[in-house]
Design an enzyme around this catalytic site. Structure first.
Site, mmCIF file in Angstrom:
data_model
loop_
_atom_site.group_PDB
_atom_site.id
_atom_site.type_symbol
_atom_site.label_atom_id
_atom_site.label_comp_id
_atom_site.label_asym_id
_atom_site.label_seq_id
_atom_site.Cartn_x
_atom_site.Cartn_y
_atom_site.Cartn_z
ATOM 1 N N ASP B 359 48.193 47.530 -49.908
ATOM 2 C CA ASP B 359 47.873 47.315 -48.504
ATOM 3 C C ASP B 359 49.029 47.735 -47.598
ATOM 4 O O ASP B 359 48.823 48.291 -46.515
ATOM 5 C CB ASP B 359 47.606 45.827 -48.240
ATOM 6 C CG ASP B 359 46.524 45.237 -49.130
ATOM 7 O OD1 ASP B 359 46.261 45.794 -50.199
ATOM 8 O OD2 ASP B 359 45.957 44.197 -48.755
ATOM 9 N N GLU B 490 36.666 48.371 -55.974
ATOM 10 C CA GLU B 490 36.834 47.501 -57.147
ATOM 11 C C GLU B 490 35.494 47.023 -57.712
ATOM 12 O O GLU B 490 35.470 46.206 -58.620
ATOM 13 C CB GLU B 490 37.723 46.309 -56.789
ATOM 14 C CG GLU B 490 39.178 46.725 -56.564
ATOM 15 C CD GLU B 490 40.047 45.596 -56.027
ATOM 16 O OE1 GLU B 490 39.508 44.746 -55.288
ATOM 17 O OE2 GLU B 490 41.244 45.581 -56.333
ATOM 18 N N LYS B 602 32.518 48.504 -52.593
ATOM 19 C CA LYS B 602 33.198 47.390 -51.933
ATOM 20 C C LYS B 602 33.976 47.877 -50.718
ATOM 21 O O LYS B 602 33.997 47.228 -49.679
ATOM 22 C CB LYS B 602 34.145 46.732 -52.923
ATOM 23 C CG LYS B 602 34.862 45.501 -52.415
ATOM 24 C CD LYS B 602 35.809 44.980 -53.500
ATOM 25 C CE LYS B 602 36.613 43.776 -53.022
ATOM 26 N NZ LYS B 602 37.708 43.471 -53.957
ATOM 27 N N GLN B 603 34.649 48.978 -50.871
ATOM 28 C CA GLN B 603 35.453 49.499 -49.764
ATOM 29 C C GLN B 603 35.607 50.999 -49.936
ATOM 30 O O GLN B 603 35.458 51.529 -51.024
ATOM 31 C CB GLN B 603 36.814 48.832 -49.721
ATOM 32 C CG GLN B 603 37.777 49.255 -50.828
ATOM 33 C CD GLN B 603 39.129 48.572 -50.698
ATOM 34 O OE1 GLN B 603 39.354 47.532 -51.298
ATOM 35 N NE2 GLN B 603 40.013 49.147 -49.921
#
Lengths: 764, 764
Positions: B359, B490, B602-603
């Site tokens: 991150d 993920e 998920k992303q």
């Protein structure tokens, strides 16, 4: 490997010499069991050295709260653990004021253990010198009665060798036991009651949560001067979960004294009043007496061997290996009770938890079918039938399936899943296939179709529904696929289109549909009952058929092989023989990601499919696939070498077949993986049996007839085994010159040897 | 969602009314921090209702013994936990003999909390009626000084409303605290020393294992009748890990009394004698006094806002959202100390453990580069440089790599991996890519190349070596592949050839090779030093090049898209809009296997690649990939909507861009995922900032120049933000009519707006 520790012997497992480092391993190897209970070969007397205490009762378990690092949806809350049961074998001993403990003796000599497999008893003898200088000879025999399967017997004798001795025998029962692998150090047993009467004692405890009530009992008789002493305990220690009796005897130098302890368990699975049941069984055992109990034991084992023995000439280690395997299987499961199953460690350890894996259907059922009455295999099938509702619940509540789809658990005690590792628990779904295959296999072998209309068909429908829903349609390939699975080769996780899984999924649907058809014709009332119960429509059957009829199988046309999964050929395909030996076993040397991306195979996977469905493929196809996959297989599962051994024999690769056989048969005796102290690999022992019977013997059942294609390793003079084929016993003896067949039965039987029909006449 | 709980306000977070159910959520939202320490908005007075206690000190952690269900090789032994630190804010209060506790008061009214983001303080006020009938007005203000970052201040005032009151103030320090998420209920703190002197007290404790020594201190001043009372404690309770002072005051009805408590931590990371340091810092704080400390706080926050504020006109919720995000980022990390990093929960909770994830590099560095001096971003890069040895050790010891290959940990405190889930820890290796990318990004933005020869190049080499070894050659495809990974998405595990991972791996190798070349030309002595240190040969560079030059990228030519991984198109491709709403969030509704085999993302994953390497692809390519992948993305990661928002803006999908923006900016304030009680999503807040600056503002840096392509959501009247571009502050204001640029600096600057060069003159 610990290759020469156990002495070669045709009928016994023998250890000579006391080695503290070996105590835990030998506790596993010398374990005894009688199908209803069993225990590791822990010493009766107190031992302060390294030991792994374990006594187990079939069907008694504890749901330990799940322990995970990272919770995933769908994990079960509990893991049913094989439960370390109260200890009934303990006898603390004081000799001339000193606690007798092999760990503190100044000398131990003539130490010998023998597990006599022929007669079913365990014996230990030695000379020991205590710190106080007293020298004693000790001789202990222990067995768990096959006939009275709630009863075990210990005969413990001590002879002082260099001086008179005051010996205090302190037999006890202790329910204050724990599991080594408890997740949260919870107590599993709640003591309820301690009772004594004369030389008898009873400790009743129940498991927390599951509330199995168990009365552990003992009855003690003291011997001295060559005869039974009418002694009562001089004193008794009682705690809430333990009772200990004191008996003292003065023994002259050179004179033998001893204690006979009868003990065991009565459990609420079988009795309403477990204490009363214990009192009764003690009475029965005492009425028989030690000698008769032992003789009964010898007779009972003789009967088992009469049917299940395999002889091997000219290779003691191979002979000892196969008998150890057959012996352990019979110690673990005798097939009397359809609530029980075959735990991977049997009564030799607590590792893995649960009692039932796909091992039962994939490896064990053939052994029990061929060496026992067919009711035994039927009980194993019924076990799954009785858990069908739980399998449907598991698929629905944990995994989101609908409409009666059943996913049997990876590991279970009572039908509930208790394994918690998403890549196994949720993805190793091929287990469902073996459960359906066992139904097919049972009928193929026994010819008993009645199981299918009675029970099997419902299981087949639940499983077919699972596969139907689990497959997904790939628009891209215009075929049905099964994504995100783990195959039998657990060194791959979350792969797409595992060949074995896709193949058996298709087969399950097809087979279920065929059986629905057959039952509708031959058992119309069963058909009606079942179809109404499961609400199965023709439309649903058509949907099944769409999936089964258009299943995708990964394949390399160029190499003429099926692919273990999508993308297998993209791996860095270095063969096992070119892998540095120092890197193995890879599951100990490599991080998990490296294992996964490697081409190395833990156990037969594509080849497992060829094993189950041998007649769906040509021998050339088998050979191409065998040659390819065998070269990447590391056999780090105990379930692997047997399949390879059978196929190597079929392909006339006899040296390979023999090497695989030795590896499977002596896995525990030679402690290949340095882990036998955790317990023996019970379920893979059935694979050893298959290696001989199906591998070297080439036994198959086709069209209601027995077939053999006997081969013999050059290391052997000959071998023989028996097969209970539809209530007639066929014995086959093979040597380098000939194959002999004989028949214990009433009717002549046509058997095929290398494809040729042979009419065998009954002996009697 | 809890959409209307927090009152809309441009500068403050406001809660009105006392709701026991909201206490834990508000404890997160009203958290305060100053980069060096922080804490949840726990009440000062005792509270017996549901609460989640948390105080945290930057850089202080505890390596908790790993907990897993099934151990896999390569797992780290410890998981570095964000440590709940000793409590210094506690003030027990007794009013007319009754313990003051909001949970037991018979009435609470006028309850209001405010987190004033403009001035950096937290305030709470209410009226409460105790069970004994005493009615009081309470007013509490708390802040953690930005200037004196070891010091926090509480001003706690009580006014009895209906009768006189005897009030006992019991301020305390308590090191007997625990973590909610401790794996084994171990104690983390060992108390060393408790010391008091007058109105000051000091509890010194050290962490077990890591031996961080922390002195927690307090100094108390009692006020009554409008003035400071020269009171000493009437009594003191001392335990080994706690000290509590008693002060009693008699307060007339309607009269105000209060306590000012100065507290905080001095830690062995910064001081040899932590007690002496605490005494000194108390002196400094007392010398300033409460009012000056508060004024300094307001001034310090004004300075932060001056640089980093984003204004939004005509949309209070959007304005409040972005300021909350910017405020929290500044509370968490101020960039003064290269030993620190930006934990995913900052000082608002203990979940996830560790302080550093990818991150930081992927989402946070752009914010800190643009709103702070470049040294701050450089400190974040240096943090990784300082942990390079550990990354090499991790790759070698845990995962079997060689030759200085570095794998940075998934989660860390001190450079050691502390995550333990094989599919993440071992396989989510793309994190290495973001760490290299941040070096490139730092140079691109700041123009400061010196970091690369000084430190960055060694990191780039370690990372390139990792990718070179991690790729394997597929004979089948005649290309290099990366097998068995987890990408940014993920919701896929152990997949082959994740496009993002393969792409960034190739890029890392290429970029490292380029920088080696550039450093050799421009910084020859650094080049010599580094090449000798890492022993890099031309032959090795050629090997790298073979891998990078022949990397495989999964792609569908037909659809004109890259494939997230091999086999993605084989999935059952039902779009999110066609998925039953009741099935979401899928990570709560579905078992893990089902999530994995679904097409849901998920992303951003492929799109993350397009975000990092925007100029490697055409806008048409972006649009095709965006349209495809966006339709399968469920955004169940807080890090997802920002990337989608930026790309939607670029593709002129402004409604979508605005919707994603709102989701990211008010994720915690509106409690989208019903989990804010665990803490706020700090790192994703930097993504919110990017959504405006890079999304709506279209800011990019190309060829050493700032570019903007301003767009504005129709819901807004206008917005503005500032960018610190190479020590000149560019302010951009956008409304529906025009874009205004201004410059605080000394030199004119050419900026590109929608591709057109604009010369901006400095204001001053």
């Amino acid at each position: 490997m610990n290759q020469d520790y156990i002495k070669p012997d045709n009928w016994s497992i023998i250890e000579e010499g006391f080695d503290r480092e070996q105590v835990k391993s030998s506790e596993s190897l010398f374990s005894i069991g009688n199908g209803a209970m069993g225990q590791r070969a822990n010493f009766e007397e107190n031992y302060t050295g390294e030991t792994f205490q374990g006594s187990y009762i079939a069907g008694i378990y504890y749901p330990d709260k799940t322990k995970v690092g990272w919770w995933k949806n769908g994990y079960p809350k509990y893991f049913a653990k094989v439960l370390n049961a109260p200890n009934w074998i303990g006898i603390d001993i004081e000799i001339n004021g000193e606690n007798f403990d092999l760990n503190t003796c100044t000398e131990v000599s003539n130490y010998r253990r023998e597990l006599n497999m022929k007669e079913g008893w365990y014996h230990r003898s030695f000379h020991a010198t205590l710190k106080n200088g007293t020298e004693v000879a000790v001789d202990v025999r222990r067995f768990l009665s096959l006939d009275l399967d709630e009863v075990g017997v210990i005969n413990y004798e001590i002879t002082p060798l260099n001086k008179d001795a005051k010996i205090i025998y302190k037999p006890y029962i202790d329910a204050g036991v724990t599991n080594e692998d408890a997740n949260w150090d919870e107590k599993f047993w709640e003591p309820l009651d301690v009772k004594k009467s004369g030389n008898e004692a009873f400790v009743t405890a129940q498991t927390f949560k599951t509330h199995f009530k168990v009365t552990t009992f003992m009855q003690n008789t003291i011997f001295a001067k060559g005869e039974k002493q009418n002694l009562s305990p001089i004193s008794v220690d009682t705690k809430s979960d333990k009772i200990l009796f004191y008996y003292d005897v003065i023994v002259a130098k050179g004179e033998k004294s001893g204690i006979q302890k009868i003990g065991g368990y009565t459990v609420s699975l079988n009795h309403e009043d477990t204490i009363l049941a214990a009192e009764n069984v003690i009475k029965t055992a005492l009425a028989k007496g030690y000698n008769q109990l032992l003789q009964d034991q010898i007779d009972a084992w003789a009967k088992i061997w009469e049917m299940s023995d395999i002889t091997i000439d000219g290779d003691v280690k191979a002979q000892q290996g196969i008998r150890f395997n057959i012996f352990q299987l019979n110690q673990t499961y005798l097939g009397k009770d359809s609530r029980l199953n075959i735990g991977p460690k049997g009564f030799t350890g607590e590792k893995y938890g649960g009692s039932t894996y796909w091992d039962t259907e994939a490896y064990c059922i053939p052994f029990y079918m061929a060496t026992k009455d067919q009711q035994v295999a039927r009980n194993l099938l019924t076990y799954r039938y009785n858990q069908l509702d739980k399998a449907i619940e598991n698929a629905k509540d944990n995994l989101g399936f609908t409409n009666g789809a059943a996913l049997y658990p990876m590991v279970t005690m009572n039908g509930e899943e208790c394994h918690n590792e998403w890549e196994i628990t949720h993805e190793e779904i091929h287990r469902n296939g073996a459960i359906a295959f066992a139904i097919y296999n049972y009928y193929r072998f026994t010819g008993d179709y009645s199981y299918i209309p009675e029970k099997g068909l419902e299981v087949l429908i639940g499983i077919a529904r699972f596969w139907h829903q689990r497959a997904s349609f790939s628009k891209n390939k215009n075929q049905y696929m099964i994504l995100g699975v783990t195959g039998p080769n657990e060194y791959e996780n979350n792969i797409n289109n595992n060949f074995y899984t896709n193949y058996i999924a298709k087969w399950c649907i097809d087979y279920a549909a065929e059986q629905i058809q057959k039952v509708s014709l031959e058992y119309p009332s069963d058909h009606k009952r079942i179809i109404e119960k499961v609400k199965l429509s023709d439309a649903e059957l058509q949907e099944w058929n769409k999936v089964a009829g258009n299943m995708y199988f990964p394949r390399s046309e160029e190499m003429g092989i099926y692919l273990q999964q999508d993308g297998f050929l993209d791996k860095d395909l270095v063969r096992v023989k070119d892998l540095d030996r120092s890197q193995r076993p890879i599951n100990q040397k490599w991080s998990w990601d490296r294992v996964l991306r490697s081409p190395y195979i833990k156990q037969a996977d594509v080849l497992q499919c060829f094993y189950f469905f041998e007649d769906h493929f040509s021998k050339e196809e088998l050979e191409r696939n065998f040659d390819f996959y065998e070269s990447f297989t590391v056999h780090e599962s105990s379930l692997s070498p047997c399949v390879h051994s059978i196929q190597a024999a079929l392909l006339d690769k006899m040296d390979m077949a023999y090497a695989f056989y030795l590896r499977t048969s002596r896995l525990d005796l030679d402690d290949y993986n340095k882990e036998v102290e955790e317990g023996c690999h019970i379920t893979s022992m059935a694979g050893t049996w298959m290696s001989i019977v199906e591998g070297f013997g080439g036994m198959r059942v086709k069209n209601d007839a027995l077939h053999f294609s006997p081969k013999i390793p050059k290391e052997w003079g000959g071998y023989s085994f028996k097969i209970n084929f539809r209530n007639q016993i066929v014995k086959i003896s093979v040597n380098h010159q000939e194959t002999k067949l004989s028949l214990e039965g009433t009717q002549e039987l046509t058997v095929f040897v290398n494809g040729t029909a042979v009419l065998v006449q009954p002996n009697n």
